[in-house]
Motif scaffolding. Structure first.
Motif, PDB file in Angstrom:
ATOM      1  N   LEU A  23       0.862  -1.211  -0.064  1.00 42.88           N
ATOM      2  CA  LEU A  23       0.031  -0.022   0.009  1.00 42.88           C
ATOM      3  C   LEU A  23       0.842   1.028   0.235  1.00 42.88           C
ATOM      4  N   THR A  24       1.781   1.331   0.854  1.00 47.33           N
ATOM      5  CA  THR A  24       2.579   2.447   0.984  1.00 47.33           C
ATOM      6  C   THR A  24       3.455   2.708  -0.482  1.00 47.33           C
ATOM      7  N   LEU A  25       3.971   1.660  -0.947  1.00 46.52           N
ATOM      8  CA  LEU A  25       4.844   1.795  -2.194  1.00 46.52           C
ATOM      9  C   LEU A  25       3.912   2.380  -3.431  1.00 46.52           C
ATOM     10  N   ALA A  26       2.606   1.766  -3.487  1.00 48.74           N
ATOM     11  CA  ALA A  26       1.863   2.152  -4.553  1.00 48.74           C
ATOM     12  C   ALA A  26       1.437   3.586  -4.274  1.00 48.74           C
ATOM     13  N   GLU A  27       1.291   3.941  -3.278  1.00 46.32           N
ATOM     14  CA  GLU A  27       0.547   5.461  -2.733  1.00 46.32           C
ATOM     15  C   GLU A  27       1.675   6.290  -3.168  1.00 46.32           C
ATOM     16  N   GLN A  28       3.014   6.244  -2.750  1.00 45.27           N
ATOM     17  CA  GLN A  28       4.134   6.825  -2.863  1.00 45.27           C
ATOM     18  C   GLN A  28       4.643   6.970  -4.306  1.00 45.27           C
ATOM     19  N   ILE A  29       4.571   5.877  -5.177  1.00 47.18           N
ATOM     20  CA  ILE A  29       4.932   6.079  -6.512  1.00 47.18           C
ATOM     21  C   ILE A  29       3.690   6.792  -7.155  1.00 47.18           C
ATOM     22  N   VAL A 135      -4.982   6.459 -14.232  1.00 48.96           N
ATOM     23  CA  VAL A 135      -4.241   5.350 -13.524  1.00 48.96           C
ATOM     24  C   VAL A 135      -3.916   6.005 -12.116  1.00 48.96           C
ATOM     25  N   SER A 136      -3.196   7.271 -12.104  1.00 47.76           N
ATOM     26  CA  SER A 136      -2.849   7.667 -10.967  1.00 47.76           C
ATOM     27  C   SER A 136      -4.093   7.730  -9.810  1.00 47.76           C
ATOM     28  N   PHE A 137      -5.282   8.398 -10.532  1.00 47.02           N
ATOM     29  CA  PHE A 137      -6.522   8.541  -9.750  1.00 47.02           C
ATOM     30  C   PHE A 137      -7.009   7.419  -9.186  1.00 47.02           C
ATOM     31  N   ILE A 138      -6.918   6.337  -9.956  1.00 51.40           N
ATOM     32  CA  ILE A 138      -7.339   4.826  -9.521  1.00 51.40           C
ATOM     33  C   ILE A 138      -6.511   4.599  -8.380  1.00 51.40           C
ATOM     34  N   VAL A 139      -5.096   4.463  -8.495  1.00 50.66           N
ATOM     35  CA  VAL A 139      -4.471   4.395  -7.317  1.00 50.66           C
ATOM     36  C   VAL A 139      -4.609   5.057  -6.149  1.00 50.66           C
ATOM     37  N   GLN A 140      -4.753   6.350  -6.182  1.00 48.88           N
ATOM     38  CA  GLN A 140      -4.892   7.227  -5.150  1.00 48.88           C
ATOM     39  C   GLN A 140      -6.243   7.238  -4.435  1.00 48.88           C
ATOM     40  N   ILE A 141      -7.391   6.642  -5.191  1.00 52.73           N
ATOM     41  CA  ILE A 141      -8.686   6.532  -4.446  1.00 52.73           C
ATOM     42  C   ILE A 141      -8.661   5.040  -3.796  1.00 52.73           C
ATOM     43  N   ASP A 157      -6.837  -5.380   1.343  1.00 52.49           N
ATOM     44  CA  ASP A 157      -7.040  -6.390   0.315  1.00 52.49           C
ATOM     45  C   ASP A 157      -7.773  -5.939  -0.773  1.00 52.49           C
ATOM     46  N   ALA A 158      -8.850  -5.537  -0.611  1.00 52.77           N
ATOM     47  CA  ALA A 158      -9.843  -5.504  -1.557  1.00 52.77           C
ATOM     48  C   ALA A 158      -9.220  -4.083  -2.393  1.00 52.77           C
ATOM     49  N   ALA A 159      -8.849  -3.180  -1.848  1.00 56.07           N
ATOM     50  CA  ALA A 159      -8.299  -1.994  -2.220  1.00 56.07           C
ATOM     51  C   ALA A 159      -7.228  -2.361  -3.250  1.00 56.07           C
ATOM     52  N   LEU A 160      -6.205  -3.157  -2.796  1.00 51.70           N
ATOM     53  CA  LEU A 160      -4.955  -3.539  -3.578  1.00 51.70           C
ATOM     54  C   LEU A 160      -5.363  -4.728  -4.679  1.00 51.70           C
TER      55      LEU A 160
END
Length: 287
Positions: A23-29, A135-141, A157-160
């Protein structure tokens, strides 16, 4: 090869990611994509001036009939000073997510701010936005949803998984659409793209024009890579690192050849979620 070495190589090919790390890596990138996007818009505003591609005096009519009262709100957002303030705030919010160890409430608020302002600013920059913005909007939401219920493992888990499946569909559908195109199968698509002013590169165009077999080989490699992307969920996720390395390299080349720099970080931001979803599950593990 000694038997004791093989398990080590398998572990290297299949890195384990905890849900918090993924989660942290996804939101940071993803935040780095928002940061670059807002900084670009702050230093380059000629397309928003009178007569520009995103001249609001013209673009605002696209939204007038759709939602009553929306035009007034968008007029406020589209004001030059307000647009600069908005992207300045977005840059700060995105940069704050790059700082490790910040509280959950802060990360949720920053993710939420980036997601909401992405929607608010989208009409202002509608001409010129691309897949990296979506794509960046999808990851951030998804990151916002996970941070709001961080202690509920099923929600995280559902979000990831949502991000992972969106990424998988993006590659696979793109490949399947190309597969039915005779232009892509023949290798003629790449020279056609590289000769354009928007996405082209003169040296790369000259190279593949002089070597049509190379153009066909690269086109077929792209087709195979995108169509085969869902296969990374096979073999307990052991194929995932190699597949993601290939697609990441693909975006890196596109950043140089086509100028799609933000596509690199936007799609790589989905990779931690893909790795997390593809790795084997352990019953009863908190992960």
């Amino acid at each position: 090869m000694k038997p004791s070495i093989l398990p080590r190589l398998i572990r290297l090919r299949s890195p384990h990611l905890s849900r918090e790390r993924a989660l942290t890596l996804a939101e940071q990138i993803s935040a780095s994509t928002h940061l670059v996007s807002s900084l670009e818009l702050l230093v380059r505003d000629r397309d928003r001036r009178e007569g520009g591609l995103n001249d609001w005096n013209i673009a605002r009519d696209n939204y007038a009939p759709r939602i009553p009262g929306l035009k007034k709100f968008l007029d406020i957002v589209a004001d030059r000073r307000n647009t600069q303030l908005l992207h300045g705030a977005r840059a700060l919010a995105a940069a704050s997510l790059l700082v490790p160890g910040t509280p959950r409430a802060h990360r949720a608020a920053a993710n939420g701010f980036l997601a909401v302002t992405s929607m608010a600013a989208y009409p202002r920059h509608s001409y010129g936005t691309d897949g990296s913005d979506q794509v960046s909007f999808i990851v951030q939401i998804a990151a916002l949803t996970a941070r709001l219920r961080q202690h509920d493992h099923r929600t995280v888990d559902a979000a990831l998984w949502y991000v992972a499946l969106q990424s998988t569909m993006s590659y696979a559908v793109s490949g399947y659409v190309k597969l039915v195109s005779p232009v892509w199968r023949s290798g003629a698509a790449l020279p056609g793209i590289m000769r354009t002013e928007t996405y082209g590169d003169e040296r790369f165009y000259q190279l593949i024009s002089d070597h049509p077999e190379l153009s066909k080989l690269v086109a077929h490699a792209v087709l195979f890579m995108e169509c085969a992307f869902p296969a990374l969920f096979l073999a307990k996720g052991r194929l995932a690192p190699a597949m993601l390395a290939a697609t990441g390299s693909f975006h890196l080349v596109n950043a140089r050849a086509m100028g799609l720099g933000r596509f690199l970080t936007a799609f790589v931001a989905t990779y931690p979620a893909v790795l997390y979803a593809a790795q084997p599950r352990k019953r009863g593990a908190g992960r």
